[in-house]
Design a protein around this motif. Structure first.
Motif, PDB file in Angstrom:
ATOM      1  N   LEU A 250       0.856  -1.155  -0.038  1.00 58.61           N
ATOM      2  CA  LEU A 250       0.110  -0.090  -0.024  1.00 58.61           C
ATOM      3  C   LEU A 250       0.881   1.365   0.041  1.00 58.61           C
ATOM      4  CD1 LEU A 250      -2.515   1.358   0.156  1.00 58.61           C
ATOM      5  CD2 LEU A 250      -2.530   0.973   2.630  1.00 58.61           C
ATOM      6  N   LEU A 251       2.027   1.007   0.715  1.00 62.28           N
ATOM      7  CA  LEU A 251       2.865   2.419   0.818  1.00 62.28           C
ATOM      8  C   LEU A 251       3.385   2.756  -0.566  1.00 62.28           C
ATOM      9  CD1 LEU A 251       4.622   4.694   2.136  1.00 62.28           C
ATOM     10  CD2 LEU A 251       6.171   2.810   2.655  1.00 62.28           C
ATOM     11  N   TYR A 252       3.934   1.466  -1.225  1.00 59.24           N
ATOM     12  CA  TYR A 252       4.325   1.607  -2.730  1.00 59.24           C
ATOM     13  C   TYR A 252       3.368   2.375  -3.636  1.00 59.24           C
ATOM     14  CZ  TYR A 252       7.714  -1.565  -1.092  1.00 59.24           C
ATOM     15  OH  TYR A 252       8.630  -2.106  -0.437  1.00 59.24           O
ATOM     16  N   ARG A 253       2.125   2.020  -3.479  1.00 61.57           N
ATOM     17  CA  ARG A 253       0.966   2.482  -4.330  1.00 61.57           C
ATOM     18  C   ARG A 253       0.684   3.855  -4.131  1.00 61.57           C
ATOM     19  NH1 ARG A 253      -3.951  -1.153  -3.212  1.00 61.57           N
ATOM     20  NH2 ARG A 253      -4.977   0.374  -4.975  1.00 61.57           N
ATOM     21  N   ILE A 254       0.920   4.341  -2.686  1.00 64.22           N
ATOM     22  CA  ILE A 254       0.490   5.674  -2.381  1.00 64.22           C
ATOM     23  C   ILE A 254       1.696   6.656  -2.916  1.00 64.22           C
ATOM     24  CG2 ILE A 254       0.509   7.002  -0.412  1.00 64.22           C
ATOM     25  CD1 ILE A 254      -0.477   4.967   1.504  1.00 64.22           C
ATOM     26  N   ILE A 255       3.000   6.031  -2.880  1.00 62.16           N
ATOM     27  CA  ILE A 255       3.999   6.987  -3.532  1.00 62.16           C
ATOM     28  C   ILE A 255       3.957   7.088  -4.820  1.00 62.16           C
ATOM     29  CG2 ILE A 255       6.376   7.020  -3.630  1.00 62.16           C
ATOM     30  CD1 ILE A 255       5.403   7.630  -0.783  1.00 62.16           C
ATOM     31  N   ASP A 256       3.696   5.996  -5.418  1.00 60.13           N
ATOM     32  CA  ASP A 256       3.460   5.984  -6.977  1.00 60.13           C
ATOM     33  C   ASP A 256       2.288   6.864  -7.416  1.00 60.13           C
ATOM     34  OD1 ASP A 256       5.624   4.415  -7.474  1.00 60.13           O
ATOM     35  OD2 ASP A 256       4.425   2.678  -7.411  1.00 60.13           O
ATOM     36  N   CYS A 257       1.303   6.820  -6.830  1.00 58.46           N
ATOM     37  CA  CYS A 257      -0.025   7.412  -7.241  1.00 58.46           C
ATOM     38  C   CYS A 257       0.158   8.941  -6.856  1.00 58.46           C
ATOM     39  CB  CYS A 257      -1.046   6.854  -6.295  1.00 58.46           C
ATOM     40  SG  CYS A 257      -2.809   7.512  -6.653  1.00 58.46           S
ATOM     41  N   LEU A 258       0.690   9.383  -5.541  1.00 63.41           N
ATOM     42  CA  LEU A 258       0.588  10.672  -5.292  1.00 63.41           C
ATOM     43  C   LEU A 258       1.587  11.258  -5.571  1.00 63.41           C
ATOM     44  CD1 LEU A 258      -1.196  10.262  -1.632  1.00 63.41           C
ATOM     45  CD2 LEU A 258      -2.278  11.136  -3.941  1.00 63.41           C
ATOM     46  N   LEU A 259       3.129  10.761  -5.513  1.00 66.38           N
ATOM     47  CA  LEU A 259       4.179  11.546  -5.507  1.00 66.38           C
ATOM     48  C   LEU A 259       5.100  11.366  -6.954  1.00 66.38           C
ATOM     49  CD1 LEU A 259       5.899  11.310  -1.893  1.00 66.38           C
ATOM     50  CD2 LEU A 259       4.511  13.056  -2.877  1.00 66.38           C
ATOM     51  N   LEU A 260       4.650   9.887  -7.351  1.00 67.73           N
ATOM     52  CA  LEU A 260       5.462   9.667  -8.706  1.00 67.73           C
ATOM     53  C   LEU A 260       4.562   9.241  -9.708  1.00 67.73           C
ATOM     54  CD1 LEU A 260       8.414   7.660  -7.408  1.00 67.73           C
ATOM     55  CD2 LEU A 260       8.472  10.202  -8.015  1.00 67.73           C
ATOM     56  N   PRO A 261       3.495  10.005 -10.088  1.00 67.71           N
ATOM     57  CA  PRO A 261       2.672   9.737 -11.245  1.00 67.71           C
ATOM     58  C   PRO A 261       3.453   9.807 -12.490  1.00 67.71           C
ATOM     59  CG  PRO A 261       1.809  11.845 -10.542  1.00 67.71           C
ATOM     60  CD  PRO A 261       2.946  11.347  -9.454  1.00 67.71           C
ATOM     61  N   HIS A 262       2.695   9.598 -13.641  1.00 65.67           N
ATOM     62  CA  HIS A 262       3.598   9.454 -14.876  1.00 65.67           C
ATOM     63  C   HIS A 262       3.834  10.775 -15.184  1.00 65.67           C
ATOM     64  CE1 HIS A 262       4.810   8.307 -18.609  1.00 65.67           C
ATOM     65  NE2 HIS A 262       3.747   8.855 -19.474  1.00 65.67           N
ATOM     66  N   ALA A 263       2.958  11.993 -14.938  1.00 69.68           N
ATOM     67  CA  ALA A 263       3.244  13.314 -15.468  1.00 69.68           C
ATOM     68  C   ALA A 263       4.431  13.877 -14.520  1.00 69.68           C
ATOM     69  CB  ALA A 263       2.003  14.220 -15.052  1.00 69.68           C
ATOM     70  N   VAL A 264       4.690  13.540 -13.493  1.00 70.94           N
ATOM     71  CA  VAL A 264       5.928  13.903 -12.864  1.00 70.94           C
ATOM     72  C   VAL A 264       7.163  13.403 -13.301  1.00 70.94           C
ATOM     73  CG1 VAL A 264       7.088  13.741 -10.383  1.00 70.94           C
ATOM     74  CG2 VAL A 264       4.899  14.120 -10.475  1.00 70.94           C
ATOM     75  N   LEU A 265       7.150  12.296 -13.956  1.00 73.50           N
ATOM     76  CA  LEU A 265       8.421  11.799 -14.128  1.00 73.50           C
ATOM     77  C   LEU A 265       8.739  12.250 -15.724  1.00 73.50           C
ATOM     78  CD1 LEU A 265       7.794   7.815 -13.462  1.00 73.50           C
ATOM     79  CD2 LEU A 265       9.142   9.499 -12.293  1.00 73.50           C
ATOM     80  N   GLN A 266       7.826  13.114 -16.066  1.00 75.34           N
ATOM     81  CA  GLN A 266       7.922  13.654 -17.451  1.00 75.34           C
ATOM     82  C   GLN A 266       8.570  15.310 -17.013  1.00 75.34           C
ATOM     83  OE1 GLN A 266       4.028  13.242 -19.126  1.00 75.34           O
ATOM     84  NE2 GLN A 266       5.077  12.133 -20.926  1.00 75.34           N
ATOM     85  N   GLN A 267       9.717  15.457 -17.322  1.00 76.68           N
ATOM     86  CA  GLN A 267      10.265  16.765 -16.692  1.00 76.68           C
ATOM     87  C   GLN A 267       9.923  17.830 -17.416  1.00 76.68           C
ATOM     88  OE1 GLN A 267      12.077  17.482 -13.872  1.00 76.68           O
ATOM     89  NE2 GLN A 267      12.469  15.334 -13.104  1.00 76.68           N
ATOM     90  N   GLU A 268       9.638  17.773 -18.747  1.00 78.82           N
ATOM     91  CA  GLU A 268       9.269  18.824 -19.570  1.00 78.82           C
ATOM     92  C   GLU A 268       7.779  19.097 -19.337  1.00 78.82           C
ATOM     93  OE1 GLU A 268       8.099  15.092 -21.634  1.00 78.82           O
ATOM     94  OE2 GLU A 268       9.906  15.746 -20.616  1.00 78.82           O
ATOM     95  N   LYS A 269       7.196  18.453 -18.582  1.00 78.26           N
ATOM     96  CA  LYS A 269       5.680  18.627 -18.441  1.00 78.26           C
ATOM     97  C   LYS A 269       5.165  19.296 -16.908  1.00 78.26           C
ATOM     98  CE  LYS A 269       1.091  16.287 -18.847  1.00 78.26           C
ATOM     99  NZ  LYS A 269       0.323  15.008 -19.098  1.00 78.26           N
ATOM    100  N   GLU A 270       4.862  20.400 -17.138  1.00 75.18           N
ATOM    101  CA  GLU A 270       4.377  21.086 -15.638  1.00 75.18           C
ATOM    102  C   GLU A 270       3.149  20.412 -15.001  1.00 75.18           C
ATOM    103  OE1 GLU A 270       5.481  23.699 -14.246  1.00 75.18           O
ATOM    104  OE2 GLU A 270       7.407  23.802 -15.430  1.00 75.18           O
ATOM    105  N   LEU A 271       3.309  20.334 -13.801  1.00 73.57           N
ATOM    106  CA  LEU A 271       2.077  19.835 -12.889  1.00 73.57           C
ATOM    107  C   LEU A 271       1.211  20.887 -12.788  1.00 73.57           C
ATOM    108  CD1 LEU A 271       3.874  17.773 -10.295  1.00 73.57           C
ATOM    109  CD2 LEU A 271       2.580  16.954 -12.278  1.00 73.57           C
TER     110      LEU A 271
END
Length: 1205
Positions: free
Chosen positions: A927-948
């Motif tokens: 569950l912790l892994y899913r929380i981190i992936d979902c909230l802190l490391l979604p796909h948009a975050v990993l795309q540096q050129e994309k603004e959140l």
């Protein structure tokens, strides 16, 4: 003689008021603490109240407001002694300033925690402040009455300076009172924790500061009106303000201020009532009062008396006029409303609310000016507004009307079945009616005479006279006569036969009426048919009241109802005329059946006939207003069934019940079960199908589902097979625990269930389901989804900006109630107890309550000792959360809700940190892994050129320290090194160091970078070291890595970040090894001034830290880094290297002294490489560096000079 004595007593009381120092002469104030042992007002109000103390009588008779107070030469106000007769003139502005200061002091007490040990001291302090403020306002009243002199308009005689000030006092008072009202604001604007004090039930009479502040606000609002009234009576002229103007741009006066404040106060009281109306179950509307507190009730009564008294002298409008004017605005569109100084909140049901509030307020007219109820007291008529309200409640097409909480059934020009029956009963009543000829038409008089004649004849001569009358009347009606009956004739027909049935033989008359109705043609108008249904329903009611079998009548009516319900179902929704005609008939049936059930002493199988499948068809065809009516009916029937069932249970539990009685009671229980089964078949299936739609009003859906749940508790075998074998749990699963149900429904539904302590206790002990854990899970979901408007994921997903605040307030109140009830569950109490939390959080703030609950769960787990207890706690904790990521998923989509994101990231951050030890277990890590992936490391975050989205970045920035601290604790707590979690932590740090770096290194807010805050706010040492190590590794790898000669991007900001890191934490040896090479490289390869300056500052921090850490001895690690630095850059960048080491030497000679051999060797290697002999320029630069190294440097220079190689 006794009458005369009574009159003398009253006069004596009035005349001696000035001389007797009795209870009512004390300064009055609002108080909920009613003294049951005595006191004025017949115990309806506190002895200290304004009503019980005789305030109104003294006000209206123009008597001294407090004849036994303020009689000394000096008076103590706010802890200071003042001259009684001059204080208000000499120091009015100072006194009002002290008043506002005391009020501010009371407001600051709200921030103090009301622990049990502190409540007494807080109560005394708050009560003292409040009494000082109240006494001052009473002093103002007394001063105006006793000491203020009215100055002559024109006088050429020189006046004393005091007289000049005294002449200005009335205007000063208007200014100060207006300023005071602006300072305290409106009752409706008080924070929820203060409004919550209305319902404070405290039998120890120790109240929190919020209670005192709230009641002081009530005192101020009322006493300002009193002061303005007394001022007007004293001056006999308009008093103008010197400072303020009203909204129209005119000078503010005592009269306009009184009217403005009166309007504002009434608006506030209406708003408070609206808040209560939204929470009242419609079936309980008459029992639930609109006043949240006894003091509010007293304030309403005071306003009634004051405004009606002033209206007699044309000083202002009457109370009803004031109230009606404000209630009318509820019916106006927002764009059409006139601008009020305080807006009344929009009501979803303005007509229903208006009926509700005027019904309750009308009852206040029975209280006299002492607060004593007097039922003979005549109420001032409000018929004009009631008439307008009646018209607003009427549909234009068919003249039918409905009030949501009180079905005024049927048509305006026709009586409902119950009123038809009541009218007939009055005709044969034995009570003498002297006004009969004035109030009744000739036909009603005829019925009265007929009833009396038949009753008297039957009493004297038995049934024979009845047979004669029956024969004559029956013979008058035949097919032709029936077909010729007009609407009025049909009404009179039913009145006549209802009278005959009531006087003589019910069943015989009813049977004959049914035969006669068969003569009528089917093609009757809607109004005729409606009257026929009402008449038949009236006979049905008469059967029920006489405990007769209703089977025949019920069969006929229910069949007709089924046919009309079917027509209603197949009718097109745009055929308004046809639908309204059908609905008028259907509503007659619905209201009539409700009356039958509520009138019947017992329920029999024949009652089941009235609940046929016509309701199944009707429900599917209804729109929201019609659904409200049908669901109100359903709730009333369910309540009646449960009431009768509970009576049966009590009778069965009595001792010595003989077999005959027991058999009869069991038969009645079977009858109830049959009726209950009909409700399950025709109503529950519809409610179940509408759980995820918005067709059914959410509050009624929750109420009806709760009623069915309680029915399943009483009669579980009646529930349908798909709910068996545990129908109660099955229903709770559908409406309370299912994650796809509206949170508004869940919160209201569970609140109803948790109020039933017996049910909660039984379910908590059940081995079939974790009742408390699942209820806690639903509570958590309700809080997390509080900003979601549409669960289906449509475009209209979140509350818009304008409605969000109002929605949050309403839903927060519902959540506060759920939280209050939830905290009574044993499992919740146990968590807080094991976490050693002495006082439960206040339910008025559900979000904060959830935070404290999550923290308590984490503490409880940390305190456990055995592995078995820890394993069980992990399982239970995960059960509390459920599919928590599904709850917050709507906030993370394309549609953005700023408030929703703040709530989501904040709560989940608290969860990750406070449950870190739980997440360290193998059960919870996924569950912790899913929380981190979902909230802190979604796909948009990993795309540096994309603004959140900006709201998401803001939410992450505020909560990121919690996540980082929690993840580090997990890494430290895990029994085995967790490579994946460490990788996740590094990725999160890498992503957000860069995203939150300022564009310029000069930005002062760098210290608020969330990664640095995570280090600063952490309290445990191992996680700090682990987190800092990870941060340093990320910086070295991702932010100080040169690509050839090209420096990394935003290098100045990165160096500023590192510098801030060094300033806030102790520098470790590993940090020297990881960061110093990159910093030195920046000094060598980058010429940008900002970078050189920041790199130099970082170098100085490291050197100083190593010097302190080694107690003056050179740090081996530092020396090693510099030695490698010389080897890498000494030959090519010798001048830069010497320059850097000069700066180091000024801070720590020993470090550079240990590098002399390496530097000399580098010099010789350089000269040997170029093959040009001695490099004089380089040797001069090196000699300059050696000059900084004292004797060791001088010796090395001498050796170089003497060296011939």
């Amino acid at each position: 003689m006794m009458d005369n004595c009574s009159g003398v007593s009253t006069l004596l009381t009035d005349s001696l008021e000035l001389e007797l120092g009795t209870e009512w002469c004390k300064p009055a104030c609002f108080s909920c603490a009613v003294d049951n042992g005595g006191g004025g007002g017949g115990n309806h109000f506190s002895g200290d109240s304004y009503l019980s103390s005789g305030t109104l009588k003294r006000l209206f008779l123009n008597l001294d407001p407090l004849p036994t107070s303020f009689e000394e030469d000096t008076v103590e106000l706010f802890g200071i002694q003042w001259v009684t007769e001059t204080a208000l003139v000499d120091s009015s502005r100072e006194l009002f300033h002290l008043f506002r200061q005391r009020l501010y002091n009371l407001e600051t007490l709200l921030q103090a925690s009301c622990d049990f040990g502190k409540i007494s001291a807080l109560h005394e302090k708050a009560d003292s402040i409040r009494q000082q403020c109240v006494i001052f306002l009473h002093y103002v009243k007394v001063f105006i009455f006793r000491y203020l002199k009215v100055q002559e308009a024109e006088s050429h005689v020189p006046v004393h300076p005091y007289e000049t000030l005294e002449a200005q006092l009335p205007s000063v008072l208007v200014d100060e009172l207006h300023g005071l009202l602006l300072y305290i604001g409106h009752l409706s604007e008080l924070p929820s924790v203060t409004i919550g004090a209305f319902v404070n039930q405290n039998h120890t009479k120790l109240f929190p500061p919020s209670w005192h502040l709230l009641h002081l606000h009530l005192d101020i609002h009322w006493l300002v009106l009193e002061i303005l009234h007394i001022l007007g009576e004293k001056m006999k002229q308009v008093v103008y303000s010197h400072q303020f103007m009203n909204l129209a741009g005119d000078n503010l006066t005592n009269v306009s201020l009184f009217e403005e404040h009166c309007e504002n106060l009434l608006c506030d009281l209406i708003s408070l009532s609206l808040n209560r109306y939204d929470k009242v179950r419609l079936t309980e509307a008459l029992m639930n009062h609109h006043c949240p507190c006894l003091c509010v009730k007293e304030l309403w009564i005071l306003l009634i008396h004051l405004l009606d008294h002033r209206s007699k002298w044309s000083l202002s409008e009457s109370f009803w006029n004031w109230l009606n004017k404000l209630l009318k605005t509820l019916f106006e569109k927002s764009s059409d409303r006139r601008r009020h100084s305080v807006p009344i909140i929009q009501s979803r049901d303005p007509a229903g609310f208006s009926w509700w509030i005027i019904t309750h307020i009308a009852s206040f007219y029975q209280f006299d000016r002492h607060g004593v109820p007097d039922e003979t007291r005549q109420m001032v008529s409000n018929w004009n507004f009631v008439e307008e309200l009646l018209k607003k409640s009427i549909s234009v097409q068919n003249s039918s009307f409905t009030i949501s909480w009180l079905p005024l059934r049927g048509f305006i020009n026709m009586k409902s079945p119950l009123t038809m029956l009541e009218m007939v009963k009055t005709c044969f009543s034995d009570k003498q009616d002297h006004d009969l000829y004035k109030s009744s038409n000739s036909y009603n008089i005829f019925l009265c005479i007929l009833a009396k004649v038949v009753k008297k004849a039957m009493k004297n001569n038995g049934p024979h006279p009845w047979k004669q009358v029956k024969g004559r009347i029956y013979s008058k009606f035949h097919q032709k006569r029936m077909e010729e009956l007009t609407e009025v004739g049909l009404q009179n027909f039913f009145n006549l036969f209802l009278l005959l049935a009531a006087v003589a033989e019910v069943e015989d008359v009813a049977s004959h009426v049914l035969d006669l109705l068969n003569f009528l043609k089917p093609a009757f108008t809607t109004s005729h048919r409606a009257l026929i249904w009402k008449g038949q329903m009236a006979f049905l009611l008469m059967y029920a009241q006489n405990n007769l079998d209703i089977a025949v009548l019920a069969e006929k009516l229910s069949c007709a109802f089924r046919e009309k319900a079917k027509e209603f179902l197949v009718s097109q929704k745009d055929e308004m005329a046809q639908r309204q005609a059908l609905w008028s008939l259907l509503s007659i049936y619905i209201d009539g059946v409700q009356e039958v059930f509520e009138t019947s002493y017992s329920l029999y199988p024949s009652h089941e006939k009235l609940l046929n499948d016509g309701f199944s068809m009707l429900l599917r065809a209804c729109r929201e207003p019609e659904l409200r009516t049908v669901l109100n009916f359903l709730q009333a029937i369910l309540a009646r069934i449960r009431s009768i069932y509970q009576q049966l249970c009590q009778e069965l539990q009595r001792e010595n019940v003989d077999l005959v009685v027991q058999s009869s009671l069991l038969a009645k229980e079977r009858h109830l079960a049959a009726i209950a089964s009909a409700l399950w078949r025709h109503f529950f299936s519809f409610l179940k199908s509408q759980r995820m739609t918005q067709i059914v009003p959410l509050s009624q859906l929750a109420d009806a589902a709760a009623d069915f749940t309680l029915l399943a508790v009483d009669l579980p075998s009646t529930a349908p097979s798909d709910l068996q074998p545990q129908p109660v749990i099955s229903i709770i699963q559908l409406f309370g625990w299912d994650d796809i149900i509206w949170p508004q429904v869940v919160a209201r539904y569970l609140s109803h269930l948790l109020q039933n302590s017996t049910l909660c206790e039984a379910l908590s002990q059940s081995s079939h389901v974790s009742f408390q854990a699942l209820t806690i899970r639903s509570w958590i979901r309700c809080i997390l989804q509080m900003y979601i408007k549409n669960l289906s994921g449509s475009d209209d997903l979140f509350m818009d900006i304008n409605s969000e605040q109002a929605f949050e307030k309403e839903y927060m109140e519902q959540l506060a109630e759920l939280t209050r009830l939830l905290f009574k569950l044993s499992e919740v109490k146990s968590v807080f107890s094991k976490a050693q939390v002495e006082y439960l959080p206040t339910p008025e703030d559900p979000k904060n309550a959830l935070v404290q609950f999550l923290e308590a769960v984490g503490i409880t787990y940390g305190n456990l000792q055995t592995l078995s207890d820890k394993s069980a706690m992990v399982t239970k904790s995960l059960e509390y959360l459920g599919e928590v990521l599904k709850y917050i998923k709507p906030y993370l989509g394309k549609k953005v809700s700023s408030a929703g994101l703040q709530l989501t990231y904040g709560i989940m951050g608290i969860l990750v940190k406070s449950w870190a030890q739980i997440f360290a277990t193998s059960k919870a890590q996924k569950l912790l892994y899913r929380i981190i992936d979902c909230l802190l490391l979604p796909h948009a975050v990993l795309q540096q050129e994309k603004e959140l989205p900006a709201p998401m970045l803001t939410a992450i920035q505020k909560s990121l320290p919690l996540y980082l601290q929690g993840m580090c604790i997990v890494c430290c707590q895990s029994q085995n090194p967790n490579a994946y979690l460490n990788q996740l932590l590094g990725t999160v740090i890498e992503q957000y160091i860069g995203r939150f770096l300022p564009a310029s290194p000069y930005v002062s807010g760098l210290g608020q970078h969330p990664v640095l805050l995570a280090l600063r706010n952490s309290t445990s040492v191992p996680p700090i070291a682990s987190l800092k190590k990870c941060i340093v590794q990320v910086i070295r790898k991702s932010y100080l890595e040169f690509k050839g000669p090209s420096p990394p991007p935003r290098l100045a900001s990165v160096l500023a970040f590192i510098l801030q890191l060094f300033k806030e934490t102790n520098i470790d040896i590993c940090e020297v090894e990881l960061l110093l090479p990159g910093i030195l490289k920046c000094l060598v390869l980058v010429n940008e001034p900002q970078v050189k300056r920041l790199a130099t500052e970082n170098l100085q921090c490291i050197v100083k830290a190593c010097q302190v850490g080694s107690e003056g001895e050179p740090a081996a690690q530092l020396t090693s880094v510099f030695r490698q630095f010389i080897q890498d850059y000494g030959m090519r960048y010798d001048y830069q290297v010497y320059n850097i080491l000069e700066k180091v030497a000024t801070l720590n000679q020993q470090v550079v002294i240990h590098l002399i051999s390496t530097l000399t060797q580098s010099l010789k290697d350089s000269e040997r490489k170029w093959g040009l002999g001695r490099n004089i320029t380089q040797r001069e630069a090196y000699s300059k560096l050696l000059s900084y190294l004292g004797q060791m440097g001088q010796d090395e220079m001498q050796r170089l000079e003497n060296d011939n190689t």
